[in-house]
Design a protein around this motif. Structure first.
Motif, PDB file in Angstrom:
ATOM      1  N   TYR A  15       0.826  -1.209   0.000  1.00  7.26           N
ATOM      2  CA  TYR A  15       0.000   0.000   0.000  1.00  7.26           C
ATOM      3  C   TYR A  15       0.861   1.260   0.000  1.00  7.26           C
ATOM      4  N   THR A 225      -7.364   3.500  -5.548  1.00  6.06           N
ATOM      5  CA  THR A 225      -8.071   2.845  -4.449  1.00  6.06           C
ATOM      6  C   THR A 225      -7.344   1.607  -3.957  1.00  6.06           C
ATOM      7  N   GLU A 226      -6.821   0.803  -4.874  1.00  8.31           N
ATOM      8  CA  GLU A 226      -6.169  -0.442  -4.473  1.00  8.31           C
ATOM      9  C   GLU A 226      -4.853  -0.206  -3.729  1.00  8.31           C
ATOM     10  N   ASP A 246     -14.521   0.268  -1.295  1.00  4.27           N
ATOM     11  CA  ASP A 246     -13.685  -0.758  -1.945  1.00  4.27           C
ATOM     12  C   ASP A 246     -12.216  -0.615  -1.560  1.00  4.27           C
ATOM     13  N   ASP A 248      -9.155  -1.854   1.071  1.00  6.94           N
ATOM     14  CA  ASP A 248      -8.758  -2.904   1.997  1.00  6.94           C
ATOM     15  C   ASP A 248      -8.707  -2.339   3.416  1.00  6.94           C
ATOM     16  N   THR A 284     -10.162  -7.078   5.607  1.00  6.09           N
ATOM     17  CA  THR A 284      -9.115  -7.811   4.896  1.00  6.09           C
ATOM     18  C   THR A 284      -8.146  -8.457   5.860  1.00  6.09           C
TER      19      THR A 284
END
Length: 291
Positions: A15, A225-226, A246, A248, A284
């Motif tokens: 991240y 976002t990811e 959306d 994690d 998550t």
């Protein structure tokens, strides 16, 4: 399936930015958690960006001062998004009118009721008795230790007049050290149950995530976002909000749900599974405490 981890470093390389809750994760309302601060400092030293995303009804500058007092190092974070700022922006756009009945602590009223400096043409808000109000602003109960039901007479009167309640902090409860206190979310929840209309601007609702993304972009980082991980101890705020965006999530089990998840150093796997099934939630990752 939620993965139980030992430390933030186990997953942080995946991240580029963290949306980190404060109360119950970085401090307990009295003092900072040293291991949590150290983990965030280490993450930033590796190039990550930390956005503190809090349901505090206070503006960003007030939260900064509060964090200094708790001993949270400035090196542990990059920027802050508060539900107070998001709610204030809506209030000064006229969400509940110009004449408002204020529910909260006197110091919260002082810091909440002034326009955001970045806002164009804010309306002129004045506090008035409930009988004269066009709407309600709530930063928390008048007495955070009293059952919110003590406000039922005022809320019933407000409902019969069709007043909207602007909730500056959707949290239901928070632990200040060893003491549990009621938050504005409990008042808004009661008002909604009574048939009134409550407006929310903190987690898990979209406005605060929009603010957090804008504050992240202002640091010069364009993170998809990811590439964002949300961290918090509120299953109905931090985790639910992350799921809605959306994003994690890393669930801190040693905070509000410490008893339910049987968290000492880490959550009991069976207890965590039962708790998540009961709450119909699926973070998550999970960890006892941020470290």
């Amino acid at each position: 399936m939620t993965q139980i981890i030992q430390s933030l470093a186990d997953i942080s390389a995946r991240y580029d930015a963290l949306f980190v809750d404060l109360w119950g994760c970085v401090h307990n309302g009295v003092t900072a958690f040293p291991e949590a601060c150290a983990a965030l400092i280490a993450y930033r030293e590796r190039g990550g960006t930390v956005v503190l995303v809090t349901n505090s009804p206070r503006p960003r500058g007030s939260v900064e001062t509060q964090l200094d007092g708790f001993g949270v190092p400035r090196e542990a974070w990059d920027t802050i998004a508060t539900s107070g700022d998001s709610a204030r922006a809506a209030a000064y756009d006229g969400a509940v009118g110009e004449k408002v009945f204020f529910i909260g602590q006197p110091d919260e009223e002082t810091v909440f009721l002034h326009p955001l400096q970045i806002q164009d043409n804010p309306i002129d808000i004045t506090t008035v008795p409930l009988d004269e109000a066009e709407g309600i602003i709530c930063t928390g109960p008048f007495d955070p230790l009293a059952d919110p039901a003590t406000l039922r007479p005022q809320l019933l009167h407000a409902k019969t007049r069709g007043l909207k309640l602007l909730c500056a902090n959707p949290d239901i409860v928070v632990d200040r050290g060893e003491r549990r206190e009621w938050c504005a979310g409990a008042v808004a929840q009661l008002y909604t149950e009574m048939g009134g209309e409550s407006l929310y601007f903190g987690k898990p609702h979209p406005p605060i995530y929009d603010l957090a993304r804008r504050r992240l972009a202002a640091t010069g980082k364009n993170v998809p976002t990811e590439g964002i991980l949300a961290i918090g101890d509120g299953i109905a705020t931090d985790v639910l909000g992350a799921l809605g965006e959306d994003i994690d999530s890393l669930f801190i089990t040693g905070g509000l749900a410490a008893m339910e998840t049987k968290t000492a150093d880490r959550p009991d796997e069976a207890a965590l599974k039962a708790y998540l099934e009961k709450e119909k939630s699926a973070p998550t990752y999970a960890i006892g405490f941020l470290r």
